[in-house]
Enzyme design. Sequence first.
Site, short mmCIF file in Angstrom:
data_model
loop_
_atom_site.label_atom_id
_atom_site.label_comp_id
_atom_site.label_asym_id
_atom_site.label_seq_id
_atom_site.Cartn_x
_atom_site.Cartn_y
_atom_site.Cartn_z
N SER A 1 -30.46 -38.42 37.96
CA SER A 1 -30.84 -38.25 36.56
C SER A 1 -31.94 -37.21 36.45
CB SER A 1 -31.36 -39.57 36.00
OG SER A 1 -32.08 -39.31 34.80
N HIS B 1 -26.57 -36.26 36.24
CA HIS B 1 -26.70 -37.22 35.13
C HIS B 1 -27.71 -36.68 34.12
CE1 HIS B 1 -26.32 -41.32 33.45
NE2 HIS B 1 -27.61 -41.24 33.19
N HIS C 1 -25.07 -38.99 29.44
CA HIS C 1 -25.31 -40.35 28.95
C HIS C 1 -26.00 -40.24 27.59
CE1 HIS C 1 -27.77 -44.33 29.75
NE2 HIS C 1 -26.92 -44.45 28.74
N MET D 1 -27.78 -41.64 24.54
CA MET D 1 -28.52 -42.78 23.97
C MET D 1 -28.95 -42.34 22.57
SD MET D 1 -30.52 -43.67 27.49
CE MET D 1 -30.09 -42.05 28.13
N MET E 1 -26.30 -50.56 32.54
CA MET E 1 -27.73 -50.28 32.49
C MET E 1 -28.47 -51.42 33.19
SD MET E 1 -28.15 -47.37 31.07
CE MET E 1 -29.92 -47.46 31.29
N ASP F 1 -27.22 -47.65 36.42
CA ASP F 1 -28.28 -46.72 36.02
C ASP F 1 -29.56 -47.49 35.72
OD1 ASP F 1 -29.79 -44.67 34.88
OD2 ASP F 1 -28.45 -44.36 33.17
C1 DX5 Z 1 -32.91 -44.62 31.35
C2 DX5 Z 1 -31.95 -43.57 31.85
C3 DX5 Z 1 -31.87 -43.47 33.33
C4 DX5 Z 1 -33.18 -43.16 34.00
C5 DX5 Z 1 -33.14 -43.67 35.41
O1 DX5 Z 1 -32.77 -44.72 29.97
O2 DX5 Z 1 -30.65 -43.82 31.37
O3 DX5 Z 1 -30.86 -42.53 33.71
O4 DX5 Z 1 -33.48 -41.81 34.03
O5 DX5 Z 1 -34.40 -43.48 35.97
P1 DX5 Z 1 -34.89 -44.29 37.24
O6 DX5 Z 1 -33.90 -43.99 38.34
O7 DX5 Z 1 -36.23 -43.72 37.50
O8 DX5 Z 1 -34.91 -45.74 36.86
ZN ZN Z 2 -28.87 -42.58 32.11
#
Ligand code: DX5
Ligand code: ZN
Length: 222
Positions: A9, A34, A67, A69, A138, A176
């Site tokens: 990510s 990602h 992704h 959101m 998630m 994720d």
């Molecule tokens: C959170 C994101 C993730 C996040 C993961 O809303 O969707 O992709 O960046 O970060 P880490 O791996 O640091 O938990």
């Molecule tokens: Zn994500």
Amino acid sequence: MRDVLISPSILSADFARLGEEIAAIEAAGADMIHVDVMDGHFVPNLTIGPPVVKALRRHSNKPFDVHLMIAPADPFIADFAEAGADILTVHPEAGPHLHRTLQSIRAAGMRSGVALNPATPASLVAPVIEDIDLVLVMSVNPGFGGQSFIDSQLRKIAELRAMIDASGREIILEVDGGLNRQTAPRAVEAGATAIVAGSAVFKGGAPAYADNIAALRPGVKV
Ligand code: DX5
Ligand code: ZN
């Protein structure tokens, strides 16, 4: 053990040098890139949109695993397709017509994904299993990197693994949030086939990326 895709990510990358960061994670073994798109409304954070995805596209040949959101998502599907997204994943809570949204994503030439928040049940995927190429579990509440893995999501991963196997379809089961060398093997054991990781990949800067990515693959000693 199944092959597992690693999708770093870029939320945890150096935003001032995103093009270089993407090239560096590809060279270090990333299978997908990602991209976390946040609107400050569906989740309490703001990140990037289609123009940045488009600018980044030439820095990598790997699939862009985008992704969303954001709510609503539908008005932006064409923009992300045009920007070069390969997989576009939406949260069902982003709009009232999930089936239509998934059809629009495929009609725009992308693979379609559904993301489930920690409190969203696996069963929601059943009616649209023919319409998806990816399910994203998630394992933190979306909005920020660097949070801790929520253990209860392992049950949901296992439930989705069974649903996907029963469907006979090739669907990526991606997890994720809070994934690192301790938690990623547990997600894979539960049935995940793709691991998203932000902080665990980008910590230590570019010289560490290859080791950081390798450590997330199953069978690698930690
Ligand atoms: C959170 C994101 C993730 C996040 C993961 O809303 O969707 O992709 O960046 O970060 P880490 O791996 O640091 O938990
Ligand atoms: Zn994500």
